[in-house]
Motif scaffolding. Structure first.
Motif, PDB file in Angstrom:
ATOM      1  N   ILE A  56       0.838  -1.202   0.000  1.00  0.00           N
ATOM      2  CA  ILE A  56       0.000   0.000   0.000  1.00  0.00           C
ATOM      3  C   ILE A  56       0.870   1.248   0.000  1.00  0.00           C
ATOM      4  O   ILE A  56       0.590   2.216  -0.717  1.00  0.00           O
ATOM      5  N   ALA A  57       1.957   1.221   0.783  1.00  0.00           N
ATOM      6  CA  ALA A  57       2.856   2.379   0.849  1.00  0.00           C
ATOM      7  C   ALA A  57       3.474   2.676  -0.510  1.00  0.00           C
ATOM      8  O   ALA A  57       3.500   3.831  -0.950  1.00  0.00           O
ATOM      9  N   VAL A  58       3.947   1.651  -1.198  1.00  0.00           N
ATOM     10  CA  VAL A  58       4.573   1.847  -2.508  1.00  0.00           C
ATOM     11  C   VAL A  58       3.553   2.370  -3.515  1.00  0.00           C
ATOM     12  O   VAL A  58       3.844   3.293  -4.289  1.00  0.00           O
ATOM     13  N   VAL A  59       2.338   1.827  -3.496  1.00  0.00           N
ATOM     14  CA  VAL A  59       1.298   2.295  -4.416  1.00  0.00           C
ATOM     15  C   VAL A  59       0.931   3.746  -4.105  1.00  0.00           C
ATOM     16  O   VAL A  59       0.740   4.547  -5.021  1.00  0.00           O
ATOM     17  N   ARG A  73      -1.261  11.898 -14.691  1.00  0.00           N
ATOM     18  CA  ARG A  73      -2.262  12.089 -13.639  1.00  0.00           C
ATOM     19  C   ARG A  73      -3.365  11.030 -13.683  1.00  0.00           C
ATOM     20  O   ARG A  73      -3.789  10.513 -12.649  1.00  0.00           O
ATOM     21  N   ALA A  74      -3.805  10.659 -14.869  1.00  0.00           N
ATOM     22  CA  ALA A  74      -4.873   9.665 -14.995  1.00  0.00           C
ATOM     23  C   ALA A  74      -4.425   8.310 -14.458  1.00  0.00           C
ATOM     24  O   ALA A  74      -5.193   7.611 -13.781  1.00  0.00           O
ATOM     25  N   LEU A  75      -3.191   7.919 -14.745  1.00  0.00           N
ATOM     26  CA  LEU A  75      -2.669   6.649 -14.242  1.00  0.00           C
ATOM     27  C   LEU A  75      -2.538   6.679 -12.726  1.00  0.00           C
ATOM     28  O   LEU A  75      -2.910   5.726 -12.029  1.00  0.00           O
ATOM     29  N   GLY A  76      -2.025   7.779 -12.194  1.00  0.00           N
ATOM     30  CA  GLY A  76      -1.907   7.918 -10.739  1.00  0.00           C
ATOM     31  C   GLY A  76      -3.261   7.849 -10.050  1.00  0.00           C
ATOM     32  O   GLY A  76      -3.407   7.218  -9.001  1.00  0.00           O
ATOM     33  N   ALA A  77      -4.266   8.464 -10.663  1.00  0.00           N
ATOM     34  CA  ALA A  77      -5.616   8.430 -10.087  1.00  0.00           C
ATOM     35  C   ALA A  77      -6.158   7.002 -10.075  1.00  0.00           C
ATOM     36  O   ALA A  77      -6.797   6.593  -9.107  1.00  0.00           O
ATOM     37  N   LEU A  78      -5.899   6.248 -11.132  1.00  0.00           N
ATOM     38  CA  LEU A  78      -6.340   4.847 -11.164  1.00  0.00           C
ATOM     39  C   LEU A  78      -5.640   4.022 -10.098  1.00  0.00           C
ATOM     40  O   LEU A  78      -6.245   3.127  -9.505  1.00  0.00           O
ATOM     41  N   MET A  79      -4.367   4.300  -9.852  1.00  0.00           N
ATOM     42  CA  MET A  79      -3.628   3.566  -8.825  1.00  0.00           C
ATOM     43  C   MET A  79      -4.174   3.869  -7.429  1.00  0.00           C
ATOM     44  O   MET A  79      -4.260   2.982  -6.583  1.00  0.00           O
ATOM     45  N   ILE A  80      -4.551   5.113  -7.204  1.00  0.00           N
ATOM     46  CA  ILE A  80      -5.008   5.519  -5.875  1.00  0.00           C
ATOM     47  C   ILE A  80      -6.474   5.167  -5.641  1.00  0.00           C
ATOM     48  O   ILE A  80      -6.907   5.041  -4.494  1.00  0.00           O
ATOM     49  N   LEU A  81      -7.242   4.952  -6.698  1.00  0.00           N
ATOM     50  CA  LEU A  81      -8.682   4.679  -6.559  1.00  0.00           C
ATOM     51  C   LEU A  81      -8.995   3.541  -5.584  1.00  0.00           C
ATOM     52  O   LEU A  81      -9.822   3.738  -4.677  1.00  0.00           O
ATOM     53  N   ILE A  83      -7.269   2.393  -3.131  1.00  0.00           N
ATOM     54  CA  ILE A  83      -6.870   2.818  -1.794  1.00  0.00           C
ATOM     55  C   ILE A  83      -7.891   3.805  -1.243  1.00  0.00           C
ATOM     56  O   ILE A  83      -8.273   3.745  -0.065  1.00  0.00           O
ATOM     57  N   MET A  84      -8.377   4.700  -2.100  1.00  0.00           N
ATOM     58  CA  MET A  84      -9.381   5.681  -1.677  1.00  0.00           C
ATOM     59  C   MET A  84     -10.678   4.992  -1.281  1.00  0.00           C
ATOM     60  O   MET A  84     -11.327   5.396  -0.298  1.00  0.00           O
ATOM     61  N   VAL A  85     -11.069   3.957  -2.004  1.00  0.00           N
ATOM     62  CA  VAL A  85     -12.272   3.188  -1.633  1.00  0.00           C
ATOM     63  C   VAL A  85     -12.075   2.579  -0.252  1.00  0.00           C
ATOM     64  O   VAL A  85     -12.976   2.625   0.600  1.00  0.00           O
ATOM     65  N   GLY A  86     -10.896   2.025  -0.006  1.00  0.00           N
ATOM     66  CA  GLY A  86     -10.604   1.469   1.317  1.00  0.00           C
ATOM     67  C   GLY A  86     -10.639   2.515   2.414  1.00  0.00           C
ATOM     68  O   GLY A  86     -11.142   2.274   3.514  1.00  0.00           O
ATOM     69  N   ILE A  87     -10.124   3.702   2.123  1.00  0.00           N
ATOM     70  CA  ILE A  87     -10.153   4.798   3.101  1.00  0.00           C
ATOM     71  C   ILE A  87     -11.593   5.171   3.418  1.00  0.00           C
ATOM     72  O   ILE A  87     -11.966   5.330   4.587  1.00  0.00           O
ATOM     73  N   LEU A  88     -12.404   5.313   2.382  1.00  0.00           N
ATOM     74  CA  LEU A  88     -13.816   5.667   2.594  1.00  0.00           C
ATOM     75  C   LEU A  88     -14.537   4.608   3.421  1.00  0.00           C
ATOM     76  O   LEU A  88     -15.249   4.932   4.383  1.00  0.00           O
ATOM     77  N   LEU A  89     -14.374   3.346   3.060  1.00  0.00           N
ATOM     78  CA  LEU A  89     -15.064   2.274   3.790  1.00  0.00           C
ATOM     79  C   LEU A  89     -14.585   2.185   5.236  1.00  0.00           C
ATOM     80  O   LEU A  89     -15.384   1.947   6.148  1.00  0.00           O
ATOM     81  N   THR A  90     -13.296   2.385   5.448  1.00  0.00           N
ATOM     82  CA  THR A  90     -12.769   2.367   6.819  1.00  0.00           C
ATOM     83  C   THR A  90     -13.395   3.466   7.652  1.00  0.00           C
ATOM     84  O   THR A  90     -13.793   3.246   8.800  1.00  0.00           O
ATOM     85  N   MET A 113     -10.302  12.364 -11.956  1.00  0.00           N
ATOM     86  CA  MET A 113     -10.691  11.304 -12.892  1.00  0.00           C
ATOM     87  C   MET A 113     -11.677  11.829 -13.949  1.00  0.00           C
ATOM     88  O   MET A 113     -11.596  11.440 -15.115  1.00  0.00           O
ATOM     89  N   ILE A 114     -12.581  12.704 -13.549  1.00  0.00           N
ATOM     90  CA  ILE A 114     -13.526  13.272 -14.518  1.00  0.00           C
ATOM     91  C   ILE A 114     -12.781  14.135 -15.536  1.00  0.00           C
ATOM     92  O   ILE A 114     -13.080  14.085 -16.736  1.00  0.00           O
ATOM     93  N   GLU A 115     -11.821  14.904 -15.083  1.00  0.00           N
ATOM     94  CA  GLU A 115     -11.050  15.739 -16.002  1.00  0.00           C
ATOM     95  C   GLU A 115     -10.202  14.910 -16.962  1.00  0.00           C
ATOM     96  O   GLU A 115      -9.819  15.383 -18.016  1.00  0.00           O
TER      97      GLU A 115
END
Length: 125
Positions: A56-59, A73-81, A83-90, A113-115
């Motif tokens: 998770i740290a490396v990602v 930026r689009a690739l980075g957003a896909l990588m973080i998506l 993790i962000m879902v996990g943050i929200l659910l937590t 992601m929309i942009e």
């Protein structure tokens, strides 16, 4: 103007995830003392899976760097998506006090992601 605002939000968002990833590796920020018991169980469970937190740290670090660079930026957003879902659910289930910040971060990620939606079009063909 919109591109400059997006860059500033992307920079702050990326730096936050880089910091989070580096903290998982070097542990330079102490854990809060008043953490809910449910959250402590989650942290202990994640710690029991030895390879999970370094992954998770490396990602987070790579995704944070990529989100800052407009070309990637689009690739980075896909990588973080995920993790962000996990943050929200937590924060929804275990630590609701952090939910407002998690929702703001999710909104920034959604905006990024929309942009960049034209870059994702090929994934859905």
């Amino acid at each position: 103007m919109k591109n400059k605002i997006l860059f500033v939000f992307s920079l702050l968002f990326g730096l936050l995830f880089i910091n989070s990833g580096l903290n998982k590796i070097f542990q330079y920020m102490p854990m809060p003392k008043d953490m809910p018991e449910d959250m402590m169980k989650v942290v202990e469970a994640f710690g029991a899976i030895v390879w999970l937190m370094p992954l998770i740290a490396v990602v987070e670090i790579i995704g944070g760097i990529l989100v800052i660079i407009p070309k990637y930026r689009a690739l980075g957003a896909l990588m973080i998506l995920p993790i962000m879902v996990g943050i929200l659910l937590t924060h929804i289930y275990n630590a609701p006090s952090g939910l407002p910040i998690a929702l703001i971060l999710a909104a920034v990620l959604a905006w990024i992601m929309i942009e960049n939606r034209h870059k994702y079009a090929a994934l859905f063909r």
